[in-house]
Design an enzyme around this catalytic site. Structure first.
Site, PDB file in Angstrom:
ATOM      1  N   ALA A 102       0.798  -1.226   0.000  1.00  0.00           N
ATOM      2  CA  ALA A 102       0.000   0.000   0.000  1.00  0.00           C
ATOM      3  C   ALA A 102       0.838   1.287   0.000  1.00  0.00           C
ATOM      4  O   ALA A 102       0.604   2.167  -0.838  1.00  0.00           O
ATOM      5  CB  ALA A 102      -0.974  -0.029   1.180  1.00  0.00           C
TER       6      ALA A 102
ATOM      7  N   ARG B   8      -5.842  -0.028  -8.492  1.00  0.00           N
ATOM      8  CA  ARG B   8      -6.095  -0.969  -7.390  1.00  0.00           C
ATOM      9  C   ARG B   8      -7.246  -0.386  -6.583  1.00  0.00           C
ATOM     10  O   ARG B   8      -7.025   0.449  -5.702  1.00  0.00           O
ATOM     11  CB  ARG B   8      -4.851  -1.118  -6.493  1.00  0.00           C
ATOM     12  CG  ARG B   8      -3.656  -1.795  -7.123  1.00  0.00           C
ATOM     13  CD  ARG B   8      -3.837  -3.290  -7.364  1.00  0.00           C
ATOM     14  NE  ARG B   8      -4.034  -4.091  -6.178  1.00  0.00           N
ATOM     15  CZ  ARG B   8      -3.042  -4.557  -5.400  1.00  0.00           C
ATOM     16  NH1 ARG B   8      -1.790  -4.280  -5.661  1.00  0.00           N
ATOM     17  NH2 ARG B   8      -3.323  -5.299  -4.355  1.00  0.00           N
TER      18      ARG B   8
ATOM     19  N   ASP C 163      -2.082  -5.378   7.971  1.00  0.00           N
ATOM     20  CA  ASP C 163      -2.819  -4.685   6.913  1.00  0.00           C
ATOM     21  C   ASP C 163      -3.843  -3.723   7.488  1.00  0.00           C
ATOM     22  O   ASP C 163      -4.197  -2.724   6.866  1.00  0.00           O
ATOM     23  CB  ASP C 163      -3.508  -5.702   5.999  1.00  0.00           C
ATOM     24  CG  ASP C 163      -2.490  -6.401   5.118  1.00  0.00           C
ATOM     25  OD1 ASP C 163      -1.880  -7.377   5.580  1.00  0.00           O
ATOM     26  OD2 ASP C 163      -2.273  -5.924   3.985  1.00  0.00           O
TER      27      ASP C 163
END
Lengths: 332, 332
Positions: free
Chosen positions: B50, B85, B231
């Site tokens: 990310a 994404r 995450d």
């Protein structure tokens, strides 16, 4: 339930076996009475699993006299078969059973038939043990059980219906097992290749999971019990099995889920006091860095790849064998 | 320690990045100022993680004005990059930062330089956070620590030196870490491919293991601590990370081994009360039944493949961020 595939069988004086090296992608049966071909099959893991290897070798050695009773051929066949898998205890035992029968009947005109008869007895004994184990193992299930298993302890590892997987099949036949989660079992994928093949053939609903997904499923309360095979059981109950079994057992303990071992009594090594005496084989790095023709990672990277681990007796709810179901403290 | 490879960098008005899709087998660097090429790189996972995606997208959007300040081109580049994404929060945040800067300076003759300056700031902020995290994380090590990690929480997932893996690198630089065990991390092998690549580049001794081998190493007292990334962290400390993380945490608990999470404060989701609110993405079966061109097992077999699991706060010894080290009970 009878499997609707044949691991190995003796039909019309020939051995018929499924080529496990090609499963589950290709379902190939080999029919042969050639000793060398059977020896090669054992070497190439086309026939695998200690009991299955023993039975195949017994038939092969008997077959060496099929066309011609010749002591020289018998002896060279014995030596050839002995070298196929140097560490398989069942192999030597089965070969020596056939050799003793030969020594007893070598002057009898029906010596070939005598050897085949002994090989069939060894085969039937393996089948009987697998079925007795399944019968004994039924007590581990309640209705609607969702079961986890690791590696392959099925028909493909025996000449009968399997060990842990036969317990699961019997539970399904009796309406007690609803679903099976199959650890893929890295590095050699015996779960996703062989156990999945057997469950599919038996019509039992299952999902393949990565080995590290089992804990997550336990957390979600989707697993009621785990049952696996064993390669060697010490007299105190410590059990060696495929790498990853210990992680399953620890996770079962943490989530308060019963963890069972199913294995024939021949797997119990009374001379082995505890798991500490069990030597763990290390595998090569190729199984981790490659898959068939494809490279996963750099082959120069260091890899640590034990083939087995040892689950201490204290994590094993019970040990199911062909003779009985044993509970802790184990004292074989 | 500085990495002797570049994940992404901005040099002479071009973006240079390592093609992660080819690692570790091929170490390919792409140099481009083309917005479409960078968008494709994000889509194809050539750039992944990310924070790294956010930084690359910021540079790409700024570069859309390099040759020609044209609002139409800027807007279409913004839209193009946004679709790469669809679920990456950092991506939208970074694109909107560049868009705000554009809206502020669009009549300034140096608008391109202003956008690049903002992209560099975003990049530097990521680097700073990674290094602050590593500094904070040093307290988890004693001398001669043998560390377990899972998946890749390294430089390759950020535009800086990484999260959990940066903590490990810093520990090694300070002479506190002796050895790292790397879970291969099925199904996508981020451990054996990416973490192994980074450790090799940093000269840190390591071994790759199958995911299910970690418990066996703990039993053998060969692991002193585990540290992984995250995450998403709920306000009560429950942490979502790559599937298999929970199994590591349970095994650490059972073996009395500390288990740490290292993640930037931006990973903490204060609107998320607990792990129960975190939705788990399911992956397709292809990752389990195939590896690249090779088939592992029958593609008709059912597969259950969650991408993440949630480790409850009670199993987490502490959470290391760029701001501080947090201990239970967590209350973000």
């Amino acid at each position: 339930m009878k499997n609707n595939f044949t691991v190995l069988n003796f039909v019309n004086d020939e051995l018929v076996f499924i080529n496990q090296a090609k499963l589950p992608l290709i379902e190939e049966y080999i029919t042969t009475d050639n000793v060398d071909r059977i020896a090669e099959a054992i070497e190439r893991l086309e026939i695998r699993g200690a009991p299955a290897i023993g039975v195949a070798a017994a038939y092969a050695l008997a077959l060496s006299l099929k066309n011609n009773v010749d002591e020289k051929i018998f002896n060279s066949s014995y030596e050839r078969l002995k070298t196929t898998r140097p560490t398989a205890v069942n192999l030597f035992w089965a070969l020596n059973e056939i050799k003793s029968t030969y020594d007893k009947y070598k002057d009898d005109k029906n010596v070939y038939e005598k050897l085949i008869k002994r090989a069939v007895e060894i085969h039937n004994e393996d089948i009987r043990k697998c079925d007795a184990m399944a019968e004994n193992g039924l007590i581990i299930f309640k209705k609607h059980s969702r079961v986890l298993t690791h590696c392959n302890a099925g028909a493909l590892a025996t000449s009968g219906n399997g060990t842990a997987l036969n317990v699961i099949k019997k539970g399904f036949d009796e309406g007690l097992v609803d679903f099976v989660y199959v650890d893929e079992t890295r590095p050699l994928f015996q779960g996703s290749r062989l156990t999945a093949f057997e469950l599919d053939k038996a019509g039992i609903p299952f999902s393949i999971i990565t080995d590290s997904t089992a804990a997550f499923l336990m957390q979600q309360k989707k697993i009621d019990l785990a049952v696996v095979g064993a390669d060697r059981i010490a007299s105190n109950g410590d059990s060696a099995n495929k790498i990853g079994t210990y992680s399953v057992a620890v996770n079962c303990f943490y989530h308060n889920i019963p963890f069972y071992i199913a294995a024939p009594t021949t797997t119990i090594d009374k001379n082995c006091k505890s798991g500490e005496e069990i030597k763990i084989e290390l595998r090569g790095k190729q199984e981790i860095t490659h898959f068939k023709s494809e490279q996963i990672t750099n082959e120069n990277y260091d890899v640590y790849s034990p083939a087995f681990d040892v689950t201490p007796a204290k994590l094993i709810t019970s040990i199911i064998t062909d003779l009985s179901v044993y509970y802790p403290p184990y004292n074989f």
